[in-house]
Write an enzyme that holds these catalytic residues in place. Structure first.
Site, PDB file in Angstrom:
ATOM      1  N   ARG A 135      38.037  14.785  55.917  1.00 18.67           N
ATOM      2  CA  ARG A 135      38.895  15.808  56.256  1.00 18.67           C
ATOM      3  C   ARG A 135      39.234  16.345  54.667  1.00 18.67           C
ATOM      4  O   ARG A 135      39.203  15.473  53.895  1.00 18.67           O
ATOM      5  CB  ARG A 135      40.258  15.321  56.869  1.00 18.67           C
ATOM      6  CG  ARG A 135      40.009  14.997  58.397  1.00 18.67           C
ATOM      7  CD  ARG A 135      41.279  14.478  58.820  1.00 18.67           C
ATOM      8  NE  ARG A 135      40.960  14.119  60.444  1.00 18.67           N
ATOM      9  CZ  ARG A 135      40.993  12.959  60.649  1.00 18.67           C
ATOM     10  NH1 ARG A 135      40.892  11.783  59.834  1.00 18.67           N
ATOM     11  NH2 ARG A 135      40.672  12.731  62.056  1.00 18.67           N
ATOM     12  N   LYS A 187      44.513  10.504  59.439  1.00 21.48           N
ATOM     13  CA  LYS A 187      45.516  11.128  60.139  1.00 21.48           C
ATOM     14  C   LYS A 187      46.301   9.802  60.902  1.00 21.48           C
ATOM     15  O   LYS A 187      45.760   8.871  61.198  1.00 21.48           O
ATOM     16  CB  LYS A 187      45.190  11.941  61.604  1.00 21.48           C
ATOM     17  CG  LYS A 187      44.734  13.195  61.043  1.00 21.48           C
ATOM     18  CD  LYS A 187      44.544  14.331  62.304  1.00 21.48           C
ATOM     19  CE  LYS A 187      44.318  15.765  61.921  1.00 21.48           C
ATOM     20  NZ  LYS A 187      43.987  16.539  63.058  1.00 21.48           N
ATOM     21  N   HIS A 227      36.371  22.104  56.915  1.00 22.49           N
ATOM     22  CA  HIS A 227      36.034  21.499  58.253  1.00 22.49           C
ATOM     23  C   HIS A 227      34.805  21.810  58.796  1.00 22.49           C
ATOM     24  O   HIS A 227      34.287  21.091  59.633  1.00 22.49           O
ATOM     25  CB  HIS A 227      37.256  21.961  59.066  1.00 22.49           C
ATOM     26  CG  HIS A 227      37.771  21.013  60.077  1.00 22.49           C
ATOM     27  ND1 HIS A 227      38.215  19.741  59.759  1.00 22.49           N
ATOM     28  CD2 HIS A 227      37.631  21.165  61.401  1.00 22.49           C
ATOM     29  CE1 HIS A 227      38.518  19.041  61.033  1.00 22.49           C
ATOM     30  NE2 HIS A 227      37.983  19.986  62.059  1.00 22.49           N
ATOM     31  N   ARG A 243      32.582  19.027  57.756  1.00 25.21           N
ATOM     32  CA  ARG A 243      32.981  17.834  58.592  1.00 25.21           C
ATOM     33  C   ARG A 243      32.232  17.873  60.068  1.00 25.21           C
ATOM     34  O   ARG A 243      31.552  16.954  60.679  1.00 25.21           O
ATOM     35  CB  ARG A 243      34.393  17.941  58.856  1.00 25.21           C
ATOM     36  CG  ARG A 243      34.808  16.455  59.623  1.00 25.21           C
ATOM     37  CD  ARG A 243      36.511  16.367  59.423  1.00 25.21           C
ATOM     38  NE  ARG A 243      37.025  15.758  60.605  1.00 25.21           N
ATOM     39  CZ  ARG A 243      37.189  14.265  60.728  1.00 25.21           C
ATOM     40  NH1 ARG A 243      36.768  13.435  59.681  1.00 25.21           N
ATOM     41  NH2 ARG A 243      37.565  13.567  61.822  1.00 25.21           N
ATOM     42  N   HIS A 278      38.379   9.269  64.673  1.00 27.68           N
ATOM     43  CA  HIS A 278      39.110   9.820  65.860  1.00 27.68           C
ATOM     44  C   HIS A 278      39.489   8.547  66.595  1.00 27.68           C
ATOM     45  O   HIS A 278      38.759   7.468  66.858  1.00 27.68           O
ATOM     46  CB  HIS A 278      38.049  10.399  66.464  1.00 27.68           C
ATOM     47  CG  HIS A 278      37.838  11.711  66.269  1.00 27.68           C
ATOM     48  ND1 HIS A 278      36.646  12.367  66.519  1.00 27.68           N
ATOM     49  CD2 HIS A 278      38.429  12.547  65.233  1.00 27.68           C
ATOM     50  CE1 HIS A 278      36.588  13.514  65.837  1.00 27.68           C
ATOM     51  NE2 HIS A 278      37.575  13.614  65.298  1.00 27.68           N
ATOM     52  N   TYR A 309      34.379  17.349  69.749  1.00 27.78           N
ATOM     53  CA  TYR A 309      34.156  17.836  68.352  1.00 27.78           C
ATOM     54  C   TYR A 309      32.689  17.875  68.122  1.00 27.78           C
ATOM     55  O   TYR A 309      32.318  18.990  67.151  1.00 27.78           O
ATOM     56  CB  TYR A 309      34.967  16.881  67.618  1.00 27.78           C
ATOM     57  CG  TYR A 309      34.978  17.224  65.985  1.00 27.78           C
ATOM     58  CD1 TYR A 309      33.928  16.985  65.180  1.00 27.78           C
ATOM     59  CD2 TYR A 309      36.046  18.181  65.698  1.00 27.78           C
ATOM     60  CE1 TYR A 309      34.017  17.256  63.741  1.00 27.78           C
ATOM     61  CE2 TYR A 309      36.259  18.503  64.231  1.00 27.78           C
ATOM     62  CZ  TYR A 309      35.278  18.186  63.474  1.00 27.78           C
ATOM     63  OH  TYR A 309      35.358  18.520  61.863  1.00 27.78           O
TER      64      TYR A 309
END
Length: 308
Positions: A150, A181, A249, A252, A275, A284
């Site tokens: 990211r 995250k 992104h 990614r 994730h 995704y």
């Protein structure tokens, strides 16, 4: 009791005079309530007899008819306000729209580059650029596409590991340690091309003798921001001749798609991307049908056609 038209007119007068809504807003409310009245009439109902199930059925009909989620949400807002007013007038016992929501539109996936375009961007050398900036930007592209980072994870990388570092790259081990995250740490492999680009960049970075620990810095020695990386990547992709301006992104997503296409290992891609839930990875890294069809034709024994 007022008829349907009378109730609607009274409500529109209320929002026009007492709530002092703009004329255009009142006009839109009128159109929404005309639709509500038509639906009720079609079902043989007075407006005060409409139930939650009727509202849900009409929402489903609007959705299947192609109306967007946002458009339906605006209509429901007008209906909800109307029934709230009817309740204050003592004309209904409960608001049939109170818990009805518009269908959510599926979130569009970021566009993935083709393998050829990804390699073209990664291998691009801008001969007109400052060698210092060229080395830095090339290393950023290699980490974004080669590791699936990211942009926030890239920004947080330091040149050296330390107790205060959010992330760093261990070139000897071929690993990038990142803070993702939810403050979750993960380790992702760094490929040979990315490692080579990083070593080149670190050699030039050291010449500037910056005291900042940041891996990627500007000429002034401060850590690059996410916005700066977006701008540099967009500029680089256009210089490289790509038709679409590239953002972090997108790289990614390209990383995830290309690894999944080659390996078919969804769990591995989940770990690489960081994730928490594999359903996120499934959405995704959705592959285009053409790739799946080619994989099927090449691999499944019943897909092979007999040559004539």
């Amino acid at each position: 009791m007022d008829g349907t038209a009378g109730l609607v007119e009274r409500y529109l007068e209320h929002v026009r005079v007492e709530k002092r809504l703009a004329a255009r807003t009142v006009e839109l409310y009128a159109l929404d309530l005309q639709k509500l009245s038509a639906n009720a009439a079609g079902a043989g109902l007075e407006l005060t007899r409409v139930q939650n199930a009727h509202i849900r059925r009409w929402v489903a009909q609007m959705h299947s008819g192609g109306r967007s989620g946002r458009g339906i949400a605006l209509i429901l807002s007008g209906w909800r306000g109307f029934y709230a007013w009817l309740g204050r007038q003592g004309l209904i016992d409960s608001n049939p729209v109170v818990d009805v929501r518009a269908p959510k539109a599926p979130k569009p996936l970021p566009k993935a580059l083709s393998v050829d375009d990804s390699v073209q961007l990664a291998e691009f050398e801008d001969e007109r650029a400052d060698p210092w900036l060229e080395a830095r930007d090339a290393a950023m592209v290699e980490l974004l596409y080669g590791c699936g980072l990211r942009v926030g994870e890239l920004v947080g990388l330091d040149a050296l590991a330390s107790g205060s570092a959010r992330g760093w790259v261990d070139l000897d081990a071929g690993e990038a340690h990142v803070l993702g995250k939810g403050s979750k740490r993960r380790i992702v492999p760094v490929g040979a091309q990315a490692a080579q680009a990083l070593r080149h960049w670190l050699g030039l970075r050291a010449l500037a003798a910056h005291e900042t620990p940041a891996l990627f810095v500007g000429r002034g020695g401060t850590r690059l921001s996410a916005q700066s990386i977006w701008q540099r990547l967009k500029r680089r992709s256009l210089r490289a001749g790509l038709a679409t301006p590239v953002h972090p992104h997108m790289l990614r997503h390209s990383f995830a798609s290309h690894v999944l296409q080659s390996s078919g290992d969804l769990r591995a891609v989940q770990e690489l991307l960081g994730h928490a839930n594999i359903t996120t990875t499934q959405v995704y890294t959705r592959l285009d049908f053409q790739h799946l069809a080619k994989a099927y034709d090449a691999a499944h024994p019943r897909a092979q056609r007999t040559k004539r």
